[in-house]
Write a protein that holds these residues in place. Sequence first.
Motif, PDB file in Angstrom:
ATOM      1  N   ALA A 244      -5.467  14.817 -14.316  1.00  0.00           N
ATOM      2  CA  ALA A 244      -5.612  13.422 -14.212  1.00  0.00           C
ATOM      3  C   ALA A 244      -6.213  13.033 -12.746  1.00  0.00           C
ATOM      4  O   ALA A 244      -6.841  11.875 -12.614  1.00  0.00           O
ATOM      5  CB  ALA A 244      -3.985  12.884 -14.171  1.00  0.00           C
ATOM      6  N   SER A 245      -5.835  13.656 -11.771  1.00  0.00           N
ATOM      7  CA  SER A 245      -6.595  13.604 -10.547  1.00  0.00           C
ATOM      8  C   SER A 245      -8.342  13.732 -10.788  1.00  0.00           C
ATOM      9  O   SER A 245      -8.971  12.766  -9.850  1.00  0.00           O
ATOM     10  CB  SER A 245      -6.176  14.867  -9.617  1.00  0.00           C
ATOM     11  OG  SER A 245      -6.882  14.722  -8.183  1.00  0.00           O
TER      12      SER A 245
ATOM     13  N   PHE B   9       1.302   6.310  -7.009  1.00  0.00           N
ATOM     14  CA  PHE B   9      -0.146   7.003  -7.232  1.00  0.00           C
ATOM     15  C   PHE B   9      -0.101   8.467  -6.938  1.00  0.00           C
ATOM     16  O   PHE B   9      -0.708   9.400  -7.544  1.00  0.00           O
ATOM     17  CB  PHE B   9      -1.129   6.529  -6.593  1.00  0.00           C
ATOM     18  CG  PHE B   9      -2.341   6.480  -7.061  1.00  0.00           C
ATOM     19  CD1 PHE B   9      -2.676   5.842  -8.501  1.00  0.00           C
ATOM     20  CD2 PHE B   9      -3.753   6.737  -6.585  1.00  0.00           C
ATOM     21  CE1 PHE B   9      -3.810   5.864  -9.164  1.00  0.00           C
ATOM     22  CE2 PHE B   9      -4.860   6.882  -7.043  1.00  0.00           C
ATOM     23  CZ  PHE B   9      -4.996   6.478  -8.121  1.00  0.00           C
ATOM     24  N   ALA B  10       0.658   8.960  -5.738  1.00  0.00           N
ATOM     25  CA  ALA B  10       0.668  10.371  -5.679  1.00  0.00           C
ATOM     26  C   ALA B  10       1.425  11.208  -6.641  1.00  0.00           C
ATOM     27  O   ALA B  10       0.748  12.420  -6.691  1.00  0.00           O
ATOM     28  CB  ALA B  10       1.567  10.594  -4.373  1.00  0.00           C
ATOM     29  N   ARG B  11       2.180  10.677  -7.352  1.00  0.00           N
ATOM     30  CA  ARG B  11       2.830  11.660  -8.536  1.00  0.00           C
ATOM     31  C   ARG B  11       1.848  11.690  -9.682  1.00  0.00           C
ATOM     32  O   ARG B  11       1.527  12.906  -9.926  1.00  0.00           O
ATOM     33  CB  ARG B  11       4.103  10.875  -9.171  1.00  0.00           C
ATOM     34  CG  ARG B  11       5.104  10.800  -8.213  1.00  0.00           C
ATOM     35  CD  ARG B  11       6.422  10.308  -9.125  1.00  0.00           C
ATOM     36  NE  ARG B  11       6.822   9.010  -8.031  1.00  0.00           N
ATOM     37  CZ  ARG B  11       6.949   8.000  -8.241  1.00  0.00           C
ATOM     38  NH1 ARG B  11       6.766   7.607  -9.695  1.00  0.00           N
ATOM     39  NH2 ARG B  11       7.472   7.172  -7.525  1.00  0.00           N
TER      40      ARG B  11
ATOM     41  N   TRP C  65       0.716  -1.345  -0.070  1.00  0.00           N
ATOM     42  CA  TRP C  65      -0.050  -0.107   0.101  1.00  0.00           C
ATOM     43  C   TRP C  65       0.886   1.312   0.013  1.00  0.00           C
ATOM     44  O   TRP C  65       0.721   2.261  -0.722  1.00  0.00           O
ATOM     45  CB  TRP C  65      -1.014   0.037   1.117  1.00  0.00           C
ATOM     46  CG  TRP C  65      -2.299  -0.837   1.099  1.00  0.00           C
ATOM     47  CD1 TRP C  65      -2.642  -1.761   1.478  1.00  0.00           C
ATOM     48  CD2 TRP C  65      -3.306  -0.330   0.161  1.00  0.00           C
ATOM     49  NE1 TRP C  65      -3.996  -2.280   1.101  1.00  0.00           N
ATOM     50  CE2 TRP C  65      -4.456  -1.095   0.072  1.00  0.00           C
ATOM     51  CE3 TRP C  65      -3.565   0.851  -0.823  1.00  0.00           C
ATOM     52  CZ2 TRP C  65      -5.561  -1.091  -0.644  1.00  0.00           C
ATOM     53  CZ3 TRP C  65      -4.451   0.814  -1.474  1.00  0.00           C
ATOM     54  CH2 TRP C  65      -5.466  -0.176  -1.408  1.00  0.00           C
ATOM     55  N   LEU C  66       2.001   1.316   0.647  1.00  0.00           N
ATOM     56  CA  LEU C  66       2.936   2.404   0.874  1.00  0.00           C
ATOM     57  C   LEU C  66       3.282   2.759  -0.579  1.00  0.00           C
ATOM     58  O   LEU C  66       3.378   3.786  -1.229  1.00  0.00           O
ATOM     59  CB  LEU C  66       3.983   2.237   1.766  1.00  0.00           C
ATOM     60  CG  LEU C  66       5.059   3.194   1.882  1.00  0.00           C
ATOM     61  CD1 LEU C  66       4.393   4.540   2.663  1.00  0.00           C
ATOM     62  CD2 LEU C  66       6.165   2.801   2.847  1.00  0.00           C
ATOM     63  N   LEU C  67       3.899   1.694  -1.258  1.00  0.00           N
ATOM     64  CA  LEU C  67       4.551   1.966  -2.507  1.00  0.00           C
ATOM     65  C   LEU C  67       3.622   2.094  -3.651  1.00  0.00           C
ATOM     66  O   LEU C  67       3.819   3.119  -4.411  1.00  0.00           O
ATOM     67  CB  LEU C  67       5.366   0.452  -2.893  1.00  0.00           C
ATOM     68  CG  LEU C  67       6.556  -0.042  -1.959  1.00  0.00           C
ATOM     69  CD1 LEU C  67       6.900  -1.528  -2.503  1.00  0.00           C
ATOM     70  CD2 LEU C  67       7.649   1.237  -2.070  1.00  0.00           C
TER      71      LEU C  67
END
Length: 77
Positions: free
Chosen positions: A55-56, A46-48, A39-41
């Motif tokens: 895109a968001s 995904f944050a980028r 989930w962290l990775l």
Amino acid sequence: MAIAAVLAGSATAAGADALGIPARLAVLTLMIVAIHMLWLLAGAAFARTLRQPLASRIINLAFAATLVLTTALAAWP
């Protein structure tokens, strides 16, 4: 919690011996750590994408549509 419930159910159903419970707890711990790392990775990658407004917005609408669709399918008789 769901993983722990399954492991607890299998421990009582199988009449777990003294070695079985620590082994199940070790497996549970490893699964929790692995899932959280994934989930962290995934979140970092995904944050980028989510920093881009277009895109968001598209991703937000796609997730909203998916949520509505799965809710409708769950309520379908």
